[in-house]
Design an enzyme around this catalytic site. Structure first.
Site, PDB file in Angstrom:
ATOM      1  CE  LYS A  83      32.057  39.618 -16.736  1.00 51.32           C
ATOM      2  NZ  LYS A  83      32.564  38.738 -15.668  1.00 51.32           N
ATOM      3  CB  SER A  97      27.011  54.404  -5.793  1.00 55.88           C
ATOM      4  OG  SER A  97      27.712  53.503  -4.951  1.00 55.88           O
ATOM      5  NE  ARG A  98      23.638  49.132  -1.783  1.00 55.32           N
ATOM      6  CZ  ARG A  98      23.566  47.858  -1.416  1.00 55.32           C
ATOM      7  NH1 ARG A  98      22.630  47.467  -0.564  1.00 55.32           N
ATOM      8  NH2 ARG A  98      24.426  46.976  -1.888  1.00 55.32           N
ATOM      9  CG  ASP A 154      32.596  37.733 -12.202  1.00 51.72           C
ATOM     10  OD1 ASP A 154      31.497  38.289 -12.322  1.00 51.72           O
ATOM     11  OD2 ASP A 154      33.687  38.336 -12.337  1.00 51.72           O
ATOM     12  CB  ILE A 163      33.384  46.700 -13.764  1.00 54.74           C
ATOM     13  CG1 ILE A 163      33.382  46.371 -15.258  1.00 54.74           C
ATOM     14  CG2 ILE A 163      31.979  46.963 -13.259  1.00 54.74           C
ATOM     15  CD1 ILE A 163      34.717  45.917 -15.800  1.00 54.74           C
TER      16      ILE A 163
END
Length: 308
Positions: free
Chosen positions: A90, A36-37, A168, A14
């Site tokens: 969201k 980000s990991r 979702d 996304i």
């Protein structure tokens, strides 16, 4: 005014499909870094955590959180405590209590907080709301059916507690109907279909009544193949309004009235820019509340295992 220096946390599908292109196209923003990991972004400073990002780039004023909902509360709270404005993908959190906490903290700190119901910014949603205002509704039907393998390939978090499963995408439909219908909704019955090997539903049927007794039926399904359907049909005494393509197209009694290209995230980031300048909070919990009610009151049915 100078651009808002923003950091983005979570460099998944996304973020790449929507957030990054919109930020790049909006002169109100300057993307400073991402966190980000397990992912980086070419041409932009990348860090392994939100903490590392904020420590290294103290000029960042706002962060957009595009991580799965289960861990978002801790990240959002940390960003707010460190004086940054926050945009929440969201759903805004895994629980209602988490989001209530973030709202209180943002107001205490005088910071912007936006819960992004992106489907509300589809081009036909506001025209639909305007057309329905003052009209007498007789029924509402929602059909939100798509292929989870296409939209969420290999994403295990959506099947875990807090990942919402079919809600979702279904929460997008709920965000539209809670915005366009003239009266609030109350859930009367729900059936949730859970694959035997998963912790979240793959399909759901919800029956609401609005506060004047109008029936509202919503059907969500993640097993759709072929054409995907994101449709809302509102019957009134003056005719039938239909929203198709997730709110991109609108017709009245079968006659097309509007069909425009998708620009949901561009509109969201325009709103967030205003909220940052004004240090305001925009968090509507109605869509998430209806999902929570479905989990609380829904009848659970076990269906066949799901394998990605």
């Amino acid at each position: 005014m100078s651009p808002i220096k923003i950091g983005l946390v979570g460099v998944g599908k996304i973020a790449r499909d929507q957030h990054l292109p919109v930020i790049a196209a909006n002169p109100d923003y300057e993307l400073v870094a991402v966190a980000s990991r397990n992912a980086t972004l070419d041409g932009v400073d990348s860090y392994g955590s939100l903490d590392a990002l904020l420590d290294a780039r103290p000029e960042i004023e706002a962060v957009a959180l595009c991580t799965p909902p289960q861990g978002r509360h801790a990240l959002a709270r940390h960003a707010l405590e460190r004086g940054r404005h926050v945009l929440l993908e969201k759903p805004p959190g895994a629980t209602l209590a988490e989001v209530h906490d973030l709202v209180a903290l943002a107001k205490e700190k005088g910071l912007a907080l936006l819960a992004t119901w992106h489907s509300r910014y589809a081009p036909a949603v506001e025209p639909a709301r305007a057309w329905l205002a003052g009209r007498t509704l007789t029924s509402v039907t929602v059909s939100w059916k798509e292929d989870v393998r296409h939209w969420h390939p290999g994403q295990d978090w959506i099947w875990q507690p807090g990942g919402l499963g079919v809600f979702d995408p279904g929460i997008n439909a709920l965000s539209i109907i809670t915005h366009i219908l003239p009266r609030a909704l109350v859930l009367k019955a729900a059936t949730l279909e859970f694959p035997a090997n998963r912790q979240a539903p793959i399909a759901a049927q919800l029956d609401f009544r609005d506060l004047s007794g109008v029936p509202v039926r919503a059907e969500f399904d993640w097993r759709q193949t072929g054409p995907q359907s994101w449709d809302i049909v509102v019957e009134t005494t003056d005719g039938t309004l239909t929203l198709n393509r997730g709110g991109a197209a609108m017709s009245i009694d079968g006659v097309p009235h509007l069909e425009e290209p998708e620009a949901e995230y561009a509109n969201l980031y325009a709103l967030f820019s205003r909220l940052v300048r004004e240090r305001q909070v925009d968090v509507d919990l109605a869509p998430l509340s209806h999902v929570a009610d479905a989990f609380l009151c829904g009848h659970r049915v076990m269906v066949e295992d799901f394998h990605d």
